[in-house]
Write an enzyme that holds these catalytic residues in place. Structure first.
Site, PDB file in Angstrom:
ATOM      1  N   ASP A   1       0.830  -1.210   0.000  1.00  0.00           N
ATOM      2  CA  ASP A   1       0.000   0.000   0.000  1.00  0.00           C
ATOM      3  C   ASP A   1       0.864   1.261   0.000  1.00  0.00           C
ATOM      4  O   ASP A   1       0.339   2.377  -0.083  1.00  0.00           O
ATOM      5  CB  ASP A   1      -1.026  -0.011   1.144  1.00  0.00           C
ATOM      6  CG  ASP A   1      -0.382  -0.021   2.514  1.00  0.00           C
ATOM      7  OD1 ASP A   1       0.857  -0.171   2.600  1.00  0.00           O
ATOM      8  OD2 ASP A   1      -1.117   0.119   3.512  1.00  0.00           O
ATOM      9  N   SER A   2       2.185   1.078   0.032  1.00  0.00           N
ATOM     10  CA  SER A   2       3.101   2.207  -0.192  1.00  0.00           C
ATOM     11  C   SER A   2       2.812   2.855  -1.554  1.00  0.00           C
ATOM     12  O   SER A   2       3.217   3.992  -1.792  1.00  0.00           O
ATOM     13  CB  SER A   2       4.557   1.731  -0.134  1.00  0.00           C
ATOM     14  OG  SER A   2       4.745   0.598  -0.964  1.00  0.00           O
TER      15      SER A   2
ATOM     16  N   ASP B   1      -1.092  -6.254  -0.251  1.00  0.00           N
ATOM     17  CA  ASP B   1      -1.371  -5.590   1.019  1.00  0.00           C
ATOM     18  C   ASP B   1      -2.856  -5.293   1.148  1.00  0.00           C
ATOM     19  O   ASP B   1      -3.479  -4.803   0.198  1.00  0.00           O
ATOM     20  CB  ASP B   1      -0.661  -4.228   1.022  1.00  0.00           C
ATOM     21  CG  ASP B   1       0.419  -4.134   2.065  1.00  0.00           C
ATOM     22  OD1 ASP B   1       0.506  -5.007   2.949  1.00  0.00           O
ATOM     23  OD2 ASP B   1       1.201  -3.161   1.981  1.00  0.00           O
TER      24      ASP B   1
ATOM     25  N   GLU C   1      -1.309  -5.643   8.550  1.00  0.00           N
ATOM     26  CA  GLU C   1      -0.502  -5.083   9.638  1.00  0.00           C
ATOM     27  C   GLU C   1      -1.118  -5.422  10.995  1.00  0.00           C
ATOM     28  O   GLU C   1      -2.341  -5.355  11.150  1.00  0.00           O
ATOM     29  CB  GLU C   1      -0.398  -3.558   9.478  1.00  0.00           C
ATOM     30  CG  GLU C   1       0.312  -3.143   8.195  1.00  0.00           C
ATOM     31  CD  GLU C   1       0.484  -1.634   8.060  1.00  0.00           C
ATOM     32  OE1 GLU C   1       0.146  -0.877   8.995  1.00  0.00           O
ATOM     33  OE2 GLU C   1       0.962  -1.210   6.986  1.00  0.00           O
TER      34      GLU C   1
ATOM     35  N   GLU D   1       9.400  -4.229  10.363  1.00  0.00           N
ATOM     36  CA  GLU D   1       9.761  -2.907   9.828  1.00  0.00           C
ATOM     37  C   GLU D   1      10.305  -2.000  10.925  1.00  0.00           C
ATOM     38  O   GLU D   1       9.696  -1.842  11.985  1.00  0.00           O
ATOM     39  CB  GLU D   1       8.551  -2.252   9.139  1.00  0.00           C
ATOM     40  CG  GLU D   1       8.901  -0.869   8.580  1.00  0.00           C
ATOM     41  CD  GLU D   1       7.929  -0.339   7.538  1.00  0.00           C
ATOM     42  OE1 GLU D   1       6.999  -1.065   7.134  1.00  0.00           O
ATOM     43  OE2 GLU D   1       8.126   0.828   7.135  1.00  0.00           O
TER      44      GLU D   1
HETATM   45  O1  KIV Z   1       3.510  -1.093   1.588  1.00  0.00           O
HETATM   46  C1  KIV Z   1       4.639  -1.576   1.480  1.00  0.00           C
HETATM   47  O2  KIV Z   1       5.357  -1.338   0.496  1.00  0.00           O
HETATM   48  C2  KIV Z   1       5.124  -2.443   2.541  1.00  0.00           C
HETATM   49  C3  KIV Z   1       6.559  -2.814   2.535  1.00  0.00           C
HETATM   50  C4  KIV Z   1       7.378  -1.651   2.893  1.00  0.00           C
HETATM   51  C5  KIV Z   1       6.849  -3.974   3.399  1.00  0.00           C
HETATM   52  O3  KIV Z   1       4.374  -2.807   3.393  1.00  0.00           O
END
Ligand code: KIV
Length: 276
Positions: free
Chosen positions: A49-50, A88, A120, A186
């Site tokens: 979700d980044s 995610d 998460e 993380e």
């Molecule tokens: O959203 C993301 O890219 C992540 C990674 C940084 C593990 O959760």
């Protein structure tokens, strides 16, 4: 060694079995071309979700929707032949309870073909992880700095320092006991990451954690130098594609303004086969 060279497409089971073995390689991907680029060299492609921040310019991951994850998940799936696809779950799509989580995780898996989802949380999410796994949804957990909790954590700080280590350890154990097949750690002190890695029977995948984790993950736009708004200490830049792209755009603009582009070789003539 590329994934394709020595093994079939990984599954949650084979990833879990890599505990303590050859380090797992995971990168994020959000588009088909990037998925094709990373496919051979990665065990896992994560549609993180980044993408909200690095692709859509959002201030955090909180504004990412299920529809965005599905759209990007479908794009990445079209580019993969070797790496395992993990998607995610975005903020608000799974925290209400196991049934909400199942409904949305199942939709993500059905509509994208992903092999697993990532969510998460540790102690709080353990009942949900157990519920999902029992119903056919493999879960990758994520503890330590959990960016969707940025507002309750008070920023993107290193987690698990001092007495807070017990909380993060408890989260990791709870997620693992609930049936997660792997877990992202993380932004934790290296020693705590090593302790968690030693304690859990499932692979740990570090980002800002430690070299002793069972695998590593980075955000692709960070490691390629494409996302430059900020740069956490744990990011290693393996290329400076952002700077190279900026130079290319500038050269194009100059050539257009100087009528140097297009050149004759880029134009069409009357006959087939070129201008002449
Ligand atoms: O959203 C993301 O890219 C992540 C990674 C940084 C593990 O959760």
């Amino acid at each position: 060694m590329s994934v394709s060279a020595d093994m079939k497409r990984p599954t949650p089971q084979t990833i879990r079995a890599r505990k303590g073995g050859a380090p797992l390689v995971m990168l994020t991907a959000y588009t088909t071309p990037i998925a094709k680029l990373i496919d051979e060299d990665c065990d896992i492609a994560l549609v993180g979700d980044s993408l909200g921040m690095v692709l859509h310019g959002l201030p955090s991951t909180l504004g990412v929707t299920l529809e965005m994850m599905i759209l990007h998940g479908q794009a990445v799936a079209r580019g993969l032949n070797h790496a395992m696809l993990v998607i995610d779950m975005p903020f608000g799509s799974y925290e209400e309870g196991p049934e909400q989580a199942f409904r949305n995780c199942a939709r993500v898996m059905v509509e994208t073909g992903a092999a697993a989802v990532k969510l998460e949380g540790g102690v709080t999410m353990a009942p949900t992880i157990r519920y999902l796994v029992a119903r056919g949804i493999p879960v990758m957990a994520h503890v330590g700095l959990t960016p969707q909790a940025v507002n309750t954590l008070g920023g993107y700080k290193v987690q698990g320092r001092g007495t807070d280590a017990d909380r993060v350890m408890a989260d990791a154990i709870a997620a693992s006991d609930a049936g997660a097949f792997s877990i992202v750690l993380e932004k934790l002190p290296a020693r705590l990451s090593d302790d968690i890695t030693a304690r859990l029977p499932i692979p740990t995948i570090g980002i800002g954690a430690s070299a002793g984790c069972d695998g590593q993950v980075l955000v692709i736009d960070d490691m390629l130098g494409l996302f430059t708004d900020f740069r956490p200490k744990f990011v290693k830049r393996y290329a400076e594609l952002g700077a190279a792209a900026k130079d290319a755009v500038r050269a194009y603009a100059q050539e257009v303004r100087a009528r140097k582009f297009p050149a004759p070789e880029h134009e069409f003539g009357e006959e087939a086969g070129g201008r002449k």
